[in-house]
Enzyme design. Sequence first.
Site, PDB file in Angstrom:
ATOM      1  NE  ARG A 321      37.458  16.901  52.191  1.00  0.00           N
ATOM      2  CZ  ARG A 321      38.437  16.352  51.493  1.00  0.00           C
ATOM      3  NH1 ARG A 321      39.685  16.394  51.943  1.00  0.00           N
ATOM      4  NH2 ARG A 321      38.193  15.727  50.358  1.00  0.00           N
ATOM      5  CD  GLU A 724      40.055  21.326  48.059  1.00  0.00           C
ATOM      6  OE1 GLU A 724      39.125  21.904  48.642  1.00  0.00           O
ATOM      7  OE2 GLU A 724      40.077  20.099  47.868  1.00  0.00           O
TER       8      GLU A 724
END
Length: 773
Positions: A321, A724
């Site tokens: 990520r 997020e």
Amino acid sequence: MPPSDTMIPDAELQVVRKPLPHDSAPRHVTGSAAYIDDIREPSGTLHIAPGYAPIAAGRITALDLSAVRAAPGVIAVMTAEDIPGANDISPKLLGDDPALAGSEIRFHGQVVFIVIAETRDLARRATRKAKYTTEAMVPVVDVSEASELVLPEYAFVRGDPDAAIASAPVSFSDTFRIGGQEHFYLEGQIAMAVPGEAGEMFVYSSTQHPSEVQHLVAHALHLPSSAVTVEIRRMGGAFGGKESQASQWAVLAALAAWKTGAPCKMRLDRDDDMMMTGKRHDFRVGYRVGHDEAGVLQSVDVAFDARCGHSEDLSMGVVDRTMFHADNSYFYPQTRILTRRYRTNTCSNTAFRGFGGPQGMVFAERMMDQIAYRLGKDPLDVRKANFYDGRGRDLTPYGQQVSDNLLHELVAELEVDCDYRARRAEIAAWNADSRILKRGLALTPVKFGISFTLMPLNQAGALVHLYRDGSLHLNHGGTEMGQGLFLKVAQVVAEEFGVDMGKVAITATRTDKVPNTSPTAASSGTDLNAMAALAACNEIKDRLFAFIEQKWRVQREQVRFRDNHVFIGNQSMSLGELASAAYAERIQLSSAGYYRTPIIAWNRDKAEGRPFLYYSYGASCSEVTIDTMTGEMKVDRVDVLHDVGKSLNPAIDIGQIEGGFVQGMGWLTTEELVWDKQGRLRTHAPSTYKIPTSSDIPEHFVVNLFQSEGAREKTIYRSKAVGEPPLMLPISVWCAIANAIASLAPGVVPDLDAPATPEAIMKAVRGARSGGH
């Protein structure tokens, strides 16, 4: 199945898009919301405490637990030798993370044994009576000392970045550090296991991933998964820290219950919790950049060295990520994004809100600032010049096209709303007249991909029952950790059946109701579970439509579910009356809905595909003041504009943005993790680890939702994820601090690591005054 907003115009929506309060809000403020430690304990419940060795690396050559066993109130003591099944609590049973360590010790705080006693206090006191003989080794604490990888090196490569940098009109290189972060959930790690009559096990676990806990408990007890049930109604915060790392405490509670035949509870003390559980991954970042005279990138070559801890845990996905978001909002014509995942003698770092993405974005924004300061340009202008756009500049380093780009429009709107240009000029004039205090300003963007990059996780199930009185029962695989997921999914169900929220019963997540669930993570909780609930609602409604057509000869286009009634042509009845009539005709009023995210694919070996269904966008402008004599810093003003598509619940979404911003601001300013040379975490309590408080939030803290037509892809009611992406908005605070330091010496790039603690600020101030590094 397409989202139902294709059939229900916004003007007719009665529950969705409304700023409803959190379903547990009254219980939160009155203290009646039951967490695991509030559940009434069954008679005879025993309590567990962990014991650990005094070293961070080496071997236990002898362990004397006789005094522990003889301590008051102790019922049993368990070591690795007492585990009947697999001694492994790693995700996917990787085999590198034991529930109870044997002779090898790989980090300070690694659990070696557990004490099961009549009370928690007696269990904790007994653990201190263990006598160890050890052969200690020098622990590897920092990535600069590490040589062993937990996974092979991995990279995205496009073009020839080396040649492009060599031929670029302007180039430079640099290194810096990005710190980790403690989750600091209000409710610590906890589990309670209750043995059944035939060897089965019921486990209450504060976990984001009940199915994984079920799987690991079953393996540890050598049971089939069907013999283990895991339940969680709510968590008091998680932020990723309970995605994989809640499993150990649930497994140990289940082992204790198996051993004693009694219910057993394990609740970690805050100091033990911080010492024994993983953090956000910290990084050492080295990079080379080539760009033209206007600051437009030609090539980016960056290497991220991650401290992963003693085991792999979730480091594959987390650090991947980081790579996926190392571009943030910017087009890299040629690039190499390399990652190295180092093994260290520290607790295994794990998921944390943003899942590695924030670290990648911090790099991208530091790079933009460096280009701007070196060229004497406004950093916002450099950022805008490098945005993704549609002129052959829309392909990410991993090959996904940015086809839903809102960057230019959103950032331009915030730039005007927050009066960026006038404030930039005013701050420059103020700094010129202020010798000690300096102000800084930064406006930074966010582009965050939504979906699990591990493809099998992009699925969800839900269970909906319609009862004969018109009430509804809702269950799904998502978990509630305070973010409002349960409320949002319930809003969808209430909207679909046209009833008030009070008609929808929200129930605890249980593995025996909805099986094989994915973790509530990757900002996808609502996207996945609400779509699964929608599928269940539509299946029940399809049966009702068929029943109505047969009984009343009315087509579905003439049927409306609203105002707690069902309107059938020119007549109406309550939902309960329709349900009773359908029951009388033996119509099934229950459905297990299922959803899998469409059109996504990712081949990690080839580093190509479309890993994300869509992108969420946002931008924030932050203003700070620093004291160049002490390194103290104050955030003066924050303006946020964030994209949530067409919001399911604006109140919940704004709350998530505000909370995410403050949490990210803490990571980048005050929250510093410190290990000593012996591998011991020294910042293991609120006295030494500083999260933001209410006094750190500026009086001017304005959050607005970007108005749009919603997600272009088929998401639930055209909404977008909100969990997020907001955490990355406060990168603007860190950049504003750097901007304030840069005012000391125009043209000098501040050598500012993250977090920007007073010590880090003073180091950068001294560097700027001495002409840089």
